[in-house]
Write a protein that holds these residues in place. Structure first.
Motif, PDB file in Angstrom:
ATOM      1  N   UNK A 121     -21.205 -71.234 -69.213  1.00 21.87           N
ATOM      2  CA  UNK A 121     -22.582 -70.820 -68.953  1.00 21.87           C
ATOM      3  C   UNK A 121     -23.131 -71.565 -67.742  1.00 21.87           C
ATOM      4  N   UNK A 122     -22.937 -72.883 -67.708  1.00 20.35           N
ATOM      5  CA  UNK A 122     -23.477 -73.687 -66.612  1.00 20.35           C
ATOM      6  C   UNK A 122     -22.856 -73.314 -65.273  1.00 20.35           C
ATOM      7  N   UNK A 123     -21.557 -73.015 -65.262  1.00 20.16           N
ATOM      8  CA  UNK A 123     -20.856 -72.726 -64.015  1.00 20.16           C
ATOM      9  C   UNK A 123     -21.065 -71.291 -63.536  1.00 20.16           C
ATOM     10  N   UNK A 124     -21.192 -70.346 -64.480  1.00 19.94           N
ATOM     11  CA  UNK A 124     -21.275 -68.932 -64.106  1.00 19.94           C
ATOM     12  C   UNK A 124     -22.688 -68.358 -64.153  1.00 19.94           C
ATOM     13  N   UNK A 125     -23.596 -69.056 -64.809  1.00 18.11           N
ATOM     14  CA  UNK A 125     -24.979 -68.604 -64.900  1.00 18.11           C
ATOM     15  C   UNK A 125     -25.909 -69.788 -64.624  1.00 18.11           C
ATOM     16  N   UNK A 126     -25.588 -70.511 -63.555  1.00 19.42           N
ATOM     17  CA  UNK A 126     -26.319 -71.727 -63.212  1.00 19.42           C
ATOM     18  C   UNK A 126     -27.800 -71.459 -62.991  1.00 19.42           C
ATOM     19  N   UNK A 157     -26.725 -74.148 -77.585  1.00 20.57           N
ATOM     20  CA  UNK A 157     -25.448 -73.532 -77.233  1.00 20.57           C
ATOM     21  C   UNK A 157     -24.353 -73.848 -78.235  1.00 20.57           C
ATOM     22  N   UNK A 158     -24.316 -75.087 -78.706  1.00 23.07           N
ATOM     23  CA  UNK A 158     -23.316 -75.493 -79.704  1.00 23.07           C
ATOM     24  C   UNK A 158     -23.548 -74.739 -81.007  1.00 23.07           C
ATOM     25  N   UNK A 197     -15.674 -64.057 -75.150  1.00 19.88           N
ATOM     26  CA  UNK A 197     -16.484 -64.817 -76.116  1.00 19.88           C
ATOM     27  C   UNK A 197     -17.484 -65.696 -75.375  1.00 19.88           C
ATOM     28  N   UNK A 198     -17.053 -66.317 -74.279  1.00 21.58           N
ATOM     29  CA  UNK A 198     -17.965 -67.140 -73.488  1.00 21.58           C
ATOM     30  C   UNK A 198     -19.165 -66.307 -73.002  1.00 21.58           C
ATOM     31  N   UNK A 199     -18.907 -65.059 -72.633  1.00 19.35           N
ATOM     32  CA  UNK A 199     -19.979 -64.211 -72.130  1.00 19.35           C
ATOM     33  C   UNK A 199     -21.005 -63.846 -73.195  1.00 19.35           C
ATOM     34  N   UNK A 200     -20.602 -63.918 -74.461  1.00 18.05           N
ATOM     35  CA  UNK A 200     -21.559 -63.643 -75.525  1.00 18.05           C
ATOM     36  C   UNK A 200     -22.696 -64.650 -75.482  1.00 18.05           C
TER      37      UNK A 200
END
Length: 200
Positions: A121-126, A157-158, A197-200
Motif C-alpha cells: 500500500x505504501x509503495x503503490x498508493x503512496x 491495515x493489520x 490480495x494486496x490490492x484488496x
C-alpha cells in the motif's frame, strides 16, 4: 481496486448457485497467503521490509547526507513525509499508526502478510497512504470531551489483513486453519496472485 469485486460477491442478495471451489492455481495462491499470515516476525528476515516501509512513507535525505552520519545525531523530525532516518524502534512508528514504538509488536498479529500488505500500500498508493498517516497526527475527533487520533493507518491495515484472510477462508477464527479448499465461493477468481490480495 479488486475490493469492490469482493464486496459484490459477499452481498447476501447475490445468488449462490454459481459458487465453486478454488481452481488449482487459485488454491496455490491461497496456500501462499496462509503461509505468509502464519509466518511470525523474524528480526533478520523482516527488518529489511520495515526499512522499505519506512522509506516509502518518508522522503529521502538531501543529497550528500549519509544515514550513518544521521544516526550519530538526534533526529527530531519523525513524522510521515519527513526526512527522518530509519529507526528500528521509536516514536516514528507510532506516527505511522502502529500502537507501539516497536512495530514488530503489532505486526505479529497478521504475520508476514500484514507487513507485506502495508508495504504494498505504501509503495503503490503512496499518495493515499501518507495523508492517511498524517491525519493521525493532525486531526482529532471529539467525543465526551476526549480526543483521539483519527486513523491508525498501520494498525487498521493489520486488522484488515486478518479480517480479509478470514473472509477468504485463508485462516479461521483465532488463527485456526482456513478451509478455502472446501469452501465454495463466488470470488475465487479474484486471487490470481498474492498481489491481488494486496490490492484488496
Amino acid at each position: 481496486m479488486k475490493f469492490h469485486h469482493l464486496v459484490h460477491f459477499l452481498d447476501p442478495s447475490h445468488k449462490h448457485e454459481d459458487a465453486r471451489l478454488p481452481s488449482e492455481d487459485e488454491a496455490a495462491v491461497l496456500a501462499d497467503l496462509r503461509q505468509l499470515i502464519t509466518t511470525p516476525f523474524d528480526e533478520e528476515r523482516h527488518t529489511p521490509c520495515l526499512r522499505d516501509l519506512w522509506g516509502a512513507l518518508h522522503t529521502p535525505h538531501p543529497a550528500g547526507v549519509d544515514d550513518d552520519d544521521e544516526e550519530e545525531e538526534e533526529e527530531e523530525e519523525t513524522g510521515v513525509g519527513s526526512h527522518a532516518t530509519f529507526c528500528r524502534k521509536g516514536e516514528g512508528w507510532q506516527a505511522m499508526g502502529f500502537q507501539h514504538t516497536d512495530p514488530a509488536s503489532d505486526v505479529r498479529g497478521g504475520g508476514e502478510l500484514a507487513l507485506q500488505n502495508l508495504l504494498y500500500f505504501a509503495a503503490n498508493h503512496t499518495e493515499v497512504a501518507i495523508p492517511m498517516c498524517r491525519s493521525r497526527a493532525e486531526t482529532t475527533l471529539s467525543a465526551d470531551d476526549d480526543s483521539w487520533p483519527s486513523y491508525p493507518w498501520a494498525t487498521a491495515g493489520i486488522n484488515l489483513t486478518q479480517l480479509l484472510a478470514e473472509i477468504c477462508h485463508v485462516v479461521g477464527p483465532h488463527g485456526t486453519r482456513g478451509d478455502y479448499d472446501s469452501a465454495p465461493e463466488h470470488f475465487w477468481h479474484v486471487f490470481s496472485s498474492v498481489d491481488d490480495f494486496h490490492e484488496l
